[in-house]
Design an enzyme around this catalytic site. Structure first.
Site, PDB file in Angstrom:
ATOM      1  N   GLY A 241     -12.450   1.511   1.079  1.00  0.00           N
ATOM      2  CA  GLY A 241     -11.690   2.711   1.403  1.00  0.00           C
ATOM      3  C   GLY A 241     -11.098   2.797   2.788  1.00  0.00           C
ATOM      4  O   GLY A 241     -10.249   3.659   3.034  1.00  0.00           O
ATOM      5  N   PRO A 278     -14.609  -3.669   0.533  1.00  0.00           N
ATOM      6  CA  PRO A 278     -13.300  -3.463   1.165  1.00  0.00           C
ATOM      7  C   PRO A 278     -12.217  -4.288   0.474  1.00  0.00           C
ATOM      8  O   PRO A 278     -12.449  -5.434   0.091  1.00  0.00           O
ATOM      9  CB  PRO A 278     -13.518  -3.981   2.586  1.00  0.00           C
ATOM     10  CG  PRO A 278     -14.521  -5.099   2.396  1.00  0.00           C
ATOM     11  CD  PRO A 278     -15.448  -4.626   1.284  1.00  0.00           C
ATOM     12  N   CYS A 345      17.172   0.444 -11.757  1.00  0.00           N
ATOM     13  CA  CYS A 345      17.927   1.630 -12.162  1.00  0.00           C
ATOM     14  C   CYS A 345      17.061   2.872 -12.233  1.00  0.00           C
ATOM     15  O   CYS A 345      16.878   3.461 -13.308  1.00  0.00           O
ATOM     16  CB  CYS A 345      18.593   1.344 -13.498  1.00  0.00           C
ATOM     17  SG  CYS A 345      19.705  -0.043 -13.322  1.00  0.00           S
ATOM     18  N   GLU A 346      16.486   3.236 -11.119  1.00  0.00           N
ATOM     19  CA  GLU A 346      15.734   4.484 -11.008  1.00  0.00           C
ATOM     20  C   GLU A 346      15.880   4.983  -9.583  1.00  0.00           C
ATOM     21  O   GLU A 346      15.816   4.188  -8.639  1.00  0.00           O
ATOM     22  CB  GLU A 346      14.229   4.254 -11.239  1.00  0.00           C
ATOM     23  CG  GLU A 346      13.896   3.890 -12.642  1.00  0.00           C
ATOM     24  CD  GLU A 346      12.465   4.263 -13.017  1.00  0.00           C
ATOM     25  OE1 GLU A 346      11.881   5.165 -12.380  1.00  0.00           O
ATOM     26  OE2 GLU A 346      11.970   3.642 -13.952  1.00  0.00           O
TER      27      GLU A 346
HETATM   28  N1  LLP Z   1     -14.317  -0.215  -4.770  1.00  0.00           N
HETATM   29  C1  LLP Z   1     -13.860   0.498  -5.813  1.00  0.00           C
HETATM   30  C2  LLP Z   1     -14.798   0.939  -6.830  1.00  0.00           C
HETATM   31  C3  LLP Z   1     -12.488   0.802  -5.889  1.00  0.00           C
HETATM   32  O1  LLP Z   1     -12.040   1.527  -6.913  1.00  0.00           O
HETATM   33  C4  LLP Z   1     -11.605   0.352  -4.882  1.00  0.00           C
HETATM   34  C5  LLP Z   1     -10.184   0.644  -4.941  1.00  0.00           C
HETATM   35  C6  LLP Z   1     -12.140  -0.410  -3.823  1.00  0.00           C
HETATM   36  C7  LLP Z   1     -13.500  -0.668  -3.790  1.00  0.00           C
HETATM   37  C8  LLP Z   1     -11.302  -0.940  -2.701  1.00  0.00           C
HETATM   38  O2  LLP Z   1     -10.749   0.086  -1.954  1.00  0.00           O
HETATM   39  P1  LLP Z   1      -9.975  -0.241  -0.598  1.00  0.00           P
HETATM   40  O3  LLP Z   1     -10.975  -0.783   0.398  1.00  0.00           O
HETATM   41  O4  LLP Z   1      -8.931  -1.243  -0.895  1.00  0.00           O
HETATM   42  O5  LLP Z   1      -9.426   1.053  -0.195  1.00  0.00           O
HETATM   43  N2  LLP Z   1      -3.154   0.943  -5.548  1.00  0.00           N
HETATM   44  C9  LLP Z   1      -3.574   1.888  -4.545  1.00  0.00           C
HETATM   45  C10 LLP Z   1      -5.024   1.733  -4.157  1.00  0.00           C
HETATM   46  C11 LLP Z   1      -5.971   1.825  -5.332  1.00  0.00           C
HETATM   47  C12 LLP Z   1      -7.400   1.638  -4.955  1.00  0.00           C
HETATM   48  C13 LLP Z   1      -8.249   1.473  -6.178  1.00  0.00           C
HETATM   49  N3  LLP Z   1      -9.626   1.265  -5.915  1.00  0.00           N
HETATM   50  C14 LLP Z   1      -2.644   1.761  -3.330  1.00  0.00           C
HETATM   51  O6  LLP Z   1      -1.748   0.931  -3.359  1.00  0.00           O
HETATM   52  O7  LLP Z   1      -2.788   2.501  -2.371  1.00  0.00           O
END
Ligand code: LLP
Length: 424
Positions: A241, A278, A345-346
């Site tokens: 996150g 991460p 095309c959007e």
């Molecule tokens: N753990 C779980 C259970 C998750 O669902 C996620 C991300 C992570 C870890 C990794 O999170 P990070 O460290 O990358 O924040 N497509 C979206 C982000 C979707 C995140 C989904 N889950 C974007 O482009 O912002």
């Protein structure tokens, strides 16, 4: 931190490779990733978490599952957080040890459970009691005992975009934290499961530590309670996150060091192995989408810079209104204000609105920054645009690590049913 996209002799490089060289040899659009940038981040986070007790950093494969990226990160000692049979397979193929794999995801199928049980893993992060019951059956049928943690939903607002916040009560993820005692008691009755801990992940692109801290405190209190109820709690998976600074004018997000210090403070005395997931933090800054300006078209308020990259290559702006830096590869010192768009095309195929940016014209190369995470992997072939290739740079070496998809593949992979073939 070192800038791995330095401007040298007026040209943006990735490490020691001038980007025009890659554009010439591979064509555009193309994703480019810096090995050193990924290594720096992996090492920075590893160092920040090293005061903890034997932490496992399980890179969230969904952020960028490219085989060369995963192999780079596996060599840095990272494990993998996977959410599908496909991601499990990729992690193992990249050399991630089975005991460093965490299987998350809200809808694991029996087949996916079996794949991970067969190959081995650190733990499944369960999202519901029915899922626990299914996993127990699958494990029993294979003569195995599945190591599990329950993902709890702490009902904490992450404060990031609604589509990537996961820790509020109305989100689909985890079990309400108050239900953990009953869920863990149920796990004790299931012969195919062995409870190892709790897991939490409240969202992505978090730019403040306080929601994380609130969530972790709730998890810590629940671990203590579960222990009084006789459960053996060995792991606490604190999710991913941590956000990145997409926009240089936005406040700087917390550093891995600040995150590590907060985790050390909050988890003191928990006596568990902490696990982290991460994704974005490790790979986001390492990538750019290298693209060429097709043309510049006059607009009602400002010109449209039309790139050869589009929303199918990088969904984030259209999906989350995400801000990505856009710069010329060979800036001429002049600036313009423009809407930056793709050819799809959007109207949503827009990378930036009224953006003050380097002056660019037809044929000029530009980069869309912070495109290492949730970029290539979310690509589609919308408008029959082939999937974009990926290049990995390492010093002055570079290699294509995913080929440009061949348009002919569309025709090859589709078929005409008999009744249509007969008619023609
Ligand atoms: N753990 C779980 C259970 C998750 O669902 C996620 C991300 C992570 C870890 C990794 O999170 P990070 O460290 O990358 O924040 N497509 C979206 C982000 C979707 C995140 C989904 N889950 C974007 O482009 O912002």
């Amino acid at each position: 931190m070192t800038d791995h996209y330095p401007l040298r002799d007026g040209i943006v490089h990735c490490e020691d490779v001038p980007l025009p060289l890659i554009a010439r040899e591979v064509g555009t659009p193309v994703f480019v990733y810096s090995t050193a940038a990924m290594q720096d981040r992996a090492r920075e986070l590893t160092a920040a978490l090293s005061p903890l007790d034997n932490p496992l950093i399980a890179y969230a494969v969904k952020a960028n599952p490219n085989a060369a990226v995963l192999t780079t990160l596996a060599a840095e000692g990272l494990g993998a957080d996977v959410v599908s049979g496909g991601e499990y397979r990729r992690a193992r193929a990249a050399g991630v040890a089975a005991e460093k794999i965490v299987f998350s995801g809200v809808g694991k199928t029996a087949a996916e459970m079996a794949v991970a049980l067969e190959g081995g893993l650190c733990q499944f992060n369960l999202e519901s009691v029915p899922e626990a019951e299914m996993l127990s059956e699958v494990a029993q049928s294979m003569g195995r005992v599945a190591p599990v943690a329950f993902r709890v939903n702490p009902d904490v607002e992450a404060g990031s975009h609604a589509k990537i916040s996961t820790g509020a009560a109305h989100n689909k993820f985890g079990i309400p934290i108050g239900d953990a005692p009953a869920a863990c008691a149920r796990v004790r009755e299931l012969p195919g499961l062995k409870l190892r801990g709790l897991a939490v992940h409240i969202g992505s692109q978090l730019t403040s530590l306080s929601p994380l801290e609130r969530a972790f405190e709730k998890v810590g209190a629940m671990i203590a309670r579960l222990r009084t109820e006789g459960h053996d709690i060995a792991t606490a998976d604190l999710g991913g996150g941590l956000g990145l600074q997409y926009d240089p004018s936005a406040p700087t997000p917390p550093t891995p060091a600040a995150y590590g210090a907060m985790v050390a403070r909050v988890t003191r005395g928990w006596n568990v192995r902490p696990i982290f997931e991460p994704g974005r933090l490790i790979v986001g800054d390492a990538g750019v989408l290298l693209t060429e300006v097709i043309r510049v078209k006059p607009g009602a308020t400002c010109p449209f810079v039309i790139l050869d990259a589009a929303m199918n290559d990088l969904m984030r702006p259209s999906l989350y209104d995400a801000w990505h830096g856009i710069d010329a590869v060979a800036p001429n010192g002049q600036q313009i204000v423009a809407d930056v768009v793709g050819p799809v095309c959007e109207t949503g195929d827009t990378f930036a609105v009224a953006r003050k940016m380097d002056q660019v014209g037809p044929g000029d190369l530009t980069i869309i920054r912070t495109a290492g995470a949730y970029a290539a992997t979310m690509g589609s072939t919308y408008n029959s645009r082939p999937l974009t290739p990926e290049v990995l740079v390492n010093g002055s070496d570079w290699a294509v690590v995913r080929e440009r998809q061949d348009v002919e593949a569309f025709l090859r992979d589709e078929s005409i049913p008999n009744w249509l073939a007969r008619a023609s």
